[in-house]
Scaffold this active site. Structure first.
Site, PDB file in Angstrom:
ATOM      1  N   LYS A  19     -10.729  -3.115  -4.746  1.00  0.00           N
ATOM      2  CA  LYS A  19     -11.502  -1.907  -5.037  1.00  0.00           C
ATOM      3  C   LYS A  19     -10.611  -0.778  -5.514  1.00  0.00           C
ATOM      4  CE  LYS A  19     -12.397  -2.101  -0.213  1.00  0.00           C
ATOM      5  NZ  LYS A  19     -13.194  -1.978   0.949  1.00  0.00           N
ATOM      6  N   LYS A  47      -4.788  -9.736  -6.585  1.00  0.00           N
ATOM      7  CA  LYS A  47      -6.094  -9.927  -5.940  1.00  0.00           C
ATOM      8  C   LYS A  47      -7.096  -8.912  -6.485  1.00  0.00           C
ATOM      9  CE  LYS A  47      -6.576  -7.409  -1.557  1.00  0.00           C
ATOM     10  NZ  LYS A  47      -7.849  -7.077  -0.982  1.00  0.00           N
ATOM     11  N   LYS A  57       0.817  -1.216   0.000  1.00  0.00           N
ATOM     12  CA  LYS A  57       0.000   0.000   0.000  1.00  0.00           C
ATOM     13  C   LYS A  57       0.850   1.264   0.000  1.00  0.00           C
ATOM     14  CE  LYS A  57      -4.415  -1.616   1.652  1.00  0.00           C
ATOM     15  NZ  LYS A  57      -5.582  -1.397   2.496  1.00  0.00           N
TER      16      LYS A  57
HETATM   17  P1  ATP Z   1      -8.496  -2.088   0.638  1.00  0.00           P
HETATM   18  O1  ATP Z   1      -7.967  -2.164  -0.761  1.00  0.00           O
HETATM   19  O2  ATP Z   1      -8.922  -0.706   1.048  1.00  0.00           O
HETATM   20  O3  ATP Z   1      -7.600  -2.773   1.640  1.00  0.00           O
HETATM   21  P2  ATP Z   1     -10.165  -4.468   0.586  1.00  0.00           P
HETATM   22  O4  ATP Z   1     -11.118  -4.753  -0.507  1.00  0.00           O
HETATM   23  O5  ATP Z   1      -8.932  -5.286   0.720  1.00  0.00           O
HETATM   24  O6  ATP Z   1      -9.855  -2.904   0.589  1.00  0.00           O
HETATM   25  P3  ATP Z   1     -10.562  -4.788   3.394  1.00  0.00           P
HETATM   26  O7  ATP Z   1     -11.465  -3.981   4.261  1.00  0.00           O
HETATM   27  O8  ATP Z   1      -9.091  -4.587   3.535  1.00  0.00           O
HETATM   28  O9  ATP Z   1     -11.025  -4.547   1.905  1.00  0.00           O
HETATM   29  O10 ATP Z   1     -10.887  -6.315   3.586  1.00  0.00           O
HETATM   30  C1  ATP Z   1     -12.194  -6.762   3.954  1.00  0.00           C
HETATM   31  C2  ATP Z   1     -12.271  -8.259   3.872  1.00  0.00           C
HETATM   32  O11 ATP Z   1     -12.378  -8.656   2.505  1.00  0.00           O
HETATM   33  C3  ATP Z   1     -11.044  -8.973   4.442  1.00  0.00           C
HETATM   34  O12 ATP Z   1     -11.467 -10.116   5.153  1.00  0.00           O
HETATM   35  C4  ATP Z   1     -10.267  -9.363   3.218  1.00  0.00           C
HETATM   36  O13 ATP Z   1      -9.458 -10.506   3.444  1.00  0.00           O
HETATM   37  C5  ATP Z   1     -11.400  -9.653   2.237  1.00  0.00           C
HETATM   38  N1  ATP Z   1     -10.976  -9.504   0.850  1.00  0.00           N
HETATM   39  C6  ATP Z   1     -10.614  -8.361   0.229  1.00  0.00           C
HETATM   40  N2  ATP Z   1     -10.291  -8.597  -1.046  1.00  0.00           N
HETATM   41  C7  ATP Z   1     -10.451  -9.946  -1.246  1.00  0.00           C
HETATM   42  C8  ATP Z   1     -10.280 -10.816  -2.368  1.00  0.00           C
HETATM   43  N3  ATP Z   1      -9.883 -10.366  -3.541  1.00  0.00           N
HETATM   44  N4  ATP Z   1     -10.557 -12.130  -2.198  1.00  0.00           N
HETATM   45  C9  ATP Z   1     -10.993 -12.620  -1.007  1.00  0.00           C
HETATM   46  N5  ATP Z   1     -11.154 -11.849   0.081  1.00  0.00           N
HETATM   47  C10 ATP Z   1     -10.898 -10.531  -0.022  1.00  0.00           C
HETATM   48 MG    MG Z   2      -7.519  -4.810   2.267  1.00  0.00          MG
END
Ligand code: ATP
Ligand code: MG
Length: 339
Positions: free
Chosen positions: A204, A201, A118
């Site tokens: 968003k 992965k 990040k």
């Molecule tokens: P950011 O990019 O802001 O970190 P994020 O989509 O990773 O956003 P988080 O709030 O960090 O969101 O994660 C929320 C949950 O979603 C966590 O349990 C994380 O492991 C899961 N998660 C996020 N992206 C994935 C993915 N591509 N596949 C499976 N689980 C995911």
């Molecule tokens: Mg995340």
């Protein structure tokens, strides 16, 4: 002294850091709903204090927090059964977070790959919060003496750090106060990958909207993104072994399995031998069938944000009921006068 027994309790959180993706649903919220139906107390949180470790526009942050609450409810989280709240309404999170900043070691934080990803190349300009984030995450979990934490695969390292924090605290103060939490990283879609690049992965924050399915995408958009998802020219195998080295193909099959509540082998026994031209429309139909009702319910809930705010306030009150005595006891153990 006998080992304390901890109530089976689940805590997990999601950042209101922008649009929600299929990765958040399959890796996290779908499992949250399943665990709510099992024999656990369940606590789910919109971790707004984590979101501000990178810049957020204030009005958007508030909108995203409410939309995330709508997503939880639309996916099946019942605010009566589970405690549902946003982190900043429970100040005990930051209070315990400070204690854990003083327990966690620089060396532990330096190993966190998410910070490196990040912060990118310009590490000097990253916020201190982005670096110390895992200490606050440990506090989120341990403030409730949570025994189980369902998350996607990308959070594994942070959960290991949470266990290290609990163990070091217990050891340093000669107590058995914090549980050693179990990560729950299960199911066929613990790591949903980008539709553009099977080695990244689904996220968003990816600049390409075609790389992900957003929870607010309509049926046409979902179908179009799946149709255009990168794949390889081969037919689908009839066993999981045949997906080795085929990250994009494996990703679509994993998503199909997770959405249809089947194992990958069950899916492949049905679709093995098919071309992607045939499999993709099947996946698109399934995704629309499962996701469109969630999107519809989210937009309905977002029409009355007073109701959402009331749910969050009530959830925060219930959360404090669990958190406050645990923080008080922590302060006593550490030696804070007047705790
Ligand atoms: P950011 O990019 O802001 O970190 P994020 O989509 O990773 O956003 P988080 O709030 O960090 O969101 O994660 C929320 C949950 O979603 C966590 O349990 C994380 O492991 C899961 N998660 C996020 N992206 C994935 C993915 N591509 N596949 C499976 N689980 C995911
Ligand atoms: Mg995340």
């Amino acid at each position: 002294m006998s080992e304390p027994t901890f109530t089976k309790r689940v805590f997990s959180g999601i950042q209101p850091s922008g649009g929600l993706t299929l990765g958040n649903y399959l890796g996290a919220v779908k499992r949250f709903v399943e665990m709510q139906a099992e024999d656990y107390e369940t606590i789910y949180c919109m971790v707004d204090l984590h979101a501000i470790t990178v810049p957020q526009e204030p009005k958007k942050l508030a909108h995203n927090t409410r939309e995330l609450c709508a997503f939880f409810i639309a996916s099946g989280i019942d605010p009566e059964k589970s405690i549902l709240f946003n982190q900043s309404q429970v100040p005990e999170h930051t209070q315990l977070g400070w204690i854990f900043n003083c327990v966690a070691r620089m060396g532990w934080m330096n190993r966190m790959t998410q910070f490196k990803d990040k912060a990118g190349k310009n590490r000097e300009n990253a916020s201190v919060g982005l670096f110390s984030y895992p200490a606050l995450m440990a506090a989120d979990i341990l403030l409730y003496h949570a025994t189980h934490v369902p998350v996607g695969d990308d959070q594994k390292q942070h959960l290991e750090l949470t266990r290290d924090v609990a163990a070091k605290f217990n050891h340093d103060f000669g107590v058995e106060f914090f549980p050693i939490t179990e990560p729950v990283i299960q199911g066929p879609a613990t790591r949903v990958m980008s539709f553009r690049d099977g080695s990244k992965k689904m996220s968003k924050s990816d600049p390409s909207d075609m790389s992900r399915i957003n929870m607010t995408d309509d049926a046409d958009m979902i179908a179009q993104k799946i149709r255009k998802a990168r794949t390889d020219p081969d037919a689908l195998p009839s066993e999981q072994k045949g997906l080795e080295g085929r990250a994009e193909a494996a990703n679509l099959v994993n998503i199909y399995a997770a959405l249809s509540d089947q194992s990958v082998d069950q899916v492949l026994s049905d679709v093995g031998g098919k071309q992607f031209s045939e499999f993709k429309p099947m996946l698109a139909d399934l995704a629309v069938e499962k996701l469109a009702p969630i999107a519809d319910e989210m937009s309905r809930l977002m029409q009355d944000t007073h109701e959402i705010d009331a749910i969050l306030a009530r959830g925060a009150e219930r959360a404090r009921g669990v958190a406050a005595p645990i923080l008080k006891r922590t302060y006593e153990i550490v030696g804070m006068v007047g705790a």
